[in-house]
Design an enzyme around this catalytic site. Structure first.
Site, PDB file in Angstrom:
ATOM      1  N   CYS A   2       0.864  -1.189   0.000  1.00  0.00           N
ATOM      2  CA  CYS A   2       0.000   0.000   0.000  1.00  0.00           C
ATOM      3  C   CYS A   2       0.901   1.239   0.000  1.00  0.00           C
ATOM      4  CB  CYS A   2      -0.901   0.000   1.227  1.00  0.00           C
ATOM      5  SG  CYS A   2      -1.889   1.511   1.421  1.00  0.00           S
ATOM      6  N   HIS A  44      -7.732  -4.177   0.740  1.00  0.00           N
ATOM      7  CA  HIS A  44      -7.136  -3.249   1.711  1.00  0.00           C
ATOM      8  C   HIS A  44      -7.333  -1.799   1.262  1.00  0.00           C
ATOM      9  CE1 HIS A  44      -4.162  -1.378   4.370  1.00  0.00           C
ATOM     10  NE2 HIS A  44      -3.689  -0.775   3.286  1.00  0.00           N
ATOM     11  N   CYS A  99      19.910   8.105   6.915  1.00  0.00           N
ATOM     12  CA  CYS A  99      19.602   7.297   5.737  1.00  0.00           C
ATOM     13  C   CYS A  99      18.753   8.136   4.810  1.00  0.00           C
ATOM     14  CB  CYS A  99      18.865   6.015   6.150  1.00  0.00           C
ATOM     15  SG  CYS A  99      18.365   4.984   4.772  1.00  0.00           S
ATOM     16  N   LEU A 135      16.775   8.188   0.797  1.00  0.00           N
ATOM     17  CA  LEU A 135      16.345   7.398  -0.357  1.00  0.00           C
ATOM     18  C   LEU A 135      15.355   8.197  -1.189  1.00  0.00           C
ATOM     19  CD1 LEU A 135      15.997   4.583  -1.898  1.00  0.00           C
ATOM     20  CD2 LEU A 135      14.005   4.278  -0.425  1.00  0.00           C
ATOM     21  N   GLU A 191      25.760  10.720   7.582  1.00  0.00           N
ATOM     22  CA  GLU A 191      26.517   9.592   8.127  1.00  0.00           C
ATOM     23  C   GLU A 191      27.233   8.846   7.021  1.00  0.00           C
ATOM     24  OE1 GLU A 191      24.488   6.896  10.644  1.00  0.00           O
ATOM     25  OE2 GLU A 191      23.811   8.430  12.041  1.00  0.00           O
TER      26      GLU A 191
END
Length: 559
Positions: free
Chosen positions: A316, A332, A422, A424, A456
């Site tokens: 989803c 769903h 992190c 993305l 990092e």
């Protein structure tokens, strides 16, 4: 023009320890592998004595030649739990006289009476195991050989020589050639490491650039009629069970680079298989259905085994819940009430929004986000311990809801002032400027916090490219707007929120840093500034920029 930095007499110790800085990522990042960032003494001295003012005089630099990237340290992959693979998990093949060995160790009389133990077989450790019942899925392949030329067998298409239209012997020859070139590159890198003061290209680099230019001249010449017929015949005969013929499509140089990348990716997958992170051909999600997109995955992600073995996952796009079939996903979506990420919307301009999601308050969503991100990040190792992090999720809105574009996470309390753990960008939004928007937004938060930030380490390959491009753009914009006669690295850092070490490394990569007559010089290269300005003009005013006035955010206090 030349920008003079202070003489460098700041009391910095001239030792190897002062020339190296090691940053260890102990939390969520693109990877959990320690990386050593090596700087020259001149560079470190420059970043530490950044209060020294700079004098400006005209200078016309030589033609710019790209220098090869610094090779990153390689480390063994980590397990899905975030721990390094234990050597105890490797197989021990012991001698048949193991019980006799124990008795010798316990009984001194037996140990003294049997001094000559050379007849006993030695204990050896098996690093590589094969399941000989497994077979390569390529039709007609006997599973012998490997694309890397380093293994005797393979079980996946990524390592199949036949799929890549090669033989096992050809792969071994190519592997030997690659190793030879890598050794030569290491020797050259060592020789260049001690000549960091000379920023102009060496004769070897100039000759190499000329050779590459010559090899690439005929890459757009097109295919002949016979070659097109041959390629079509190969495609009709083998379909998707073989790689298309790639010869003569581009230059030999570019084709060899592509082959090297294929071999390296195949070696990484083989190493993961040997470490047990990937079971041969089974627990690897190949594709995911995400909104209106079907995405091919790049890496293994530790989804539960009952989902991973299906090969295809249905997710989803709003709540990030993962399901086994399209029927379940359809049911769903009919009752899912989410149309945007949880948390507070801290930024909105046009269709672009950024939501701040607390890993402690929305644990399940953040865990699902990390599992999804691991499908496209190589060295990400943190999935479930999300409570110490804040997640900033960028979305693009339309009449159906806010669609996930990308995200970055940061520690709530970072000891080393990391502003990104992190980061993305989703594959369907890559190469559209959203990555730089996420990076720019992270530095905007650092400016509001009145801190200097840095991501990092280690960065992923795509992350490193994005950050280098962003730092280059920030520095060139600063130099373009700078009209004074004195400047310091510290002033640049305070205005841009970029760490001084990142500023120095970027200046080095742009060949704008020089050591001359006992002083550090920053070369204001007008050719690079003009090139950047022309690109900015062509780009025009698009909406792929962060507007600080649209941010509605205050730094969180001790969460």
């Amino acid at each position: 023009m030349i920008v003079h930095v202070g003489s460098g007499s700041d009391g910095t110790e001239d030792s190897d320890s002062s020339a190296e800085r090691e940053q260890t990522n102990s939390s969520e990042s693109d990877g959990n592998i320690p990386k050593r960032t090596r700087l020259t003494r001149a560079s470190l001295r420059l970043s530490q004595s950044s209060q020294g003012k700079l004098n400006v005089v005209p200078f016309f630099p030589p033609a710019h030649v790209d220098t090869p990237d610094v090779k990153q340290d390689e480390s063994p992959p980590l397990t899905p739990t975030g721990n390094a693979p234990s050597s105890e998990s490797e197989l021990d093949i012991s001698s048949p006289n193991a019980s006799h060995d124990e008795s010798l160790a316990k009984d001194p009389a037996l140990r003294d009476s049997d001094k000559d133990l050379s007849h006993r077989p030695k204990r050896r450790r098996c690093h590589e195991t094969y399941n000989f019942n497994m077979k390569c899925p390529t039709p007609g392949c006997n599973s012998l050989g490997h694309l890397t030329g380093k293994h005797e067998r393979h079980f996946a298409v990524s390592g199949c020589p036949l799929y890549h239209n090669l033989s096992a012997d050809e792969c071994k020859v190519k592997a030997t050639t690659r190793e030879k070139h890598e050794e030569e590159a290491k020797v050259q890198e060592e020789s260049n490491r001690h000549a960091t003061r000379h920023q102009t290209p060496t004769s070897r680099q100039t000759r190499y650039k000329e050779q590459v230019t010559e090899m690439r001249k005929g890459r757009n010449s097109g295919l002949s009629k016979e070659q097109k017929e041959k390629y079509m015949e190969h495609r009709q005969s083998h379909g998707n069970t073989r790689e298309p013929l790639l010869e003569n499509i581009t230059s030999e140089y570019d084709l060899e680079l592509f082959r090297k990348a294929q071999a390296r990716a195949s070696e990484d997958l083989e190493r993961l298989r040997i470490q047990g992170q990937i079971t041969e051909g089974s627990n690897m999600i190949k594709t995911i259905l995400f909104g209106r997109y079907e995405l091919d995955t790049w890496y293994h992600s530790p989804y539960p085994e009952e989902y991973a073995r299906l090969g295809r996952l249905y997710v989803c796009e709003f709540c990030l819940k993962y399901m086994k079939s399209q029927t379940i996903l359809r049911r769903h979506m009919a009752k899912c009430v989410w149309k945007h990420p949880p948390g507070d919307e801290v930024y909105r301009k046009g269709a672009i929004s950024v939501f701040e999601v607390d890993g402690k308050k929305n644990k399940i969503y953040c865990q699902n986000l990390c599992l999804l991100a691991k499908l496209f990040l190589d060295h990400k190792t943190l999935y479930y311990d999300v409570e110490p992090f804040l997640f900033y999720v960028m979305t693009e809105a339309d009449n159906t809801g806010c669609h996930l574009v990308g995200y970055f996470s940061k520690e709530k309390n970072s000891f080393l002032n990391y502003n990104v753990s992190c980061i993305l960008t989703m594959p369907q939004y890559m190469r559209q400027g959203y990555g730089k928007m996420l990076i720019d937004f992270s530095y905007l938060l650092s400016k509001v916090e009145e801190k200097v930030g840095s991501p990092e380490r280690p960065l992923s390959d795509l992350g490193l490219i994005s950050y280098r491009s962003y730092w280059k753009e920030v520095l060139l914009r600063y130099m373009y707007n700078f009209q004074g006669k004195e400047i310091s690295i510290k002033e640049i850092s305070q205005e841009t929120a970029v760490n001084p070490v990142d500023i120095v490394s970027t200046l080095q990569s742009l060949q704008m840093l020089k050591y001359w007559k006992g002083k550090h010089l920053v070369l204001k290269r007008q050719d690079l500034i003009d090139e950047w300005k022309s690109k900015e003009t062509k780009r025009g005013s698009n909406n792929k920029t962060i507007d600080p006035s649209s941010l509605k955010w205050t730094p969180p206090k001790g969460t």
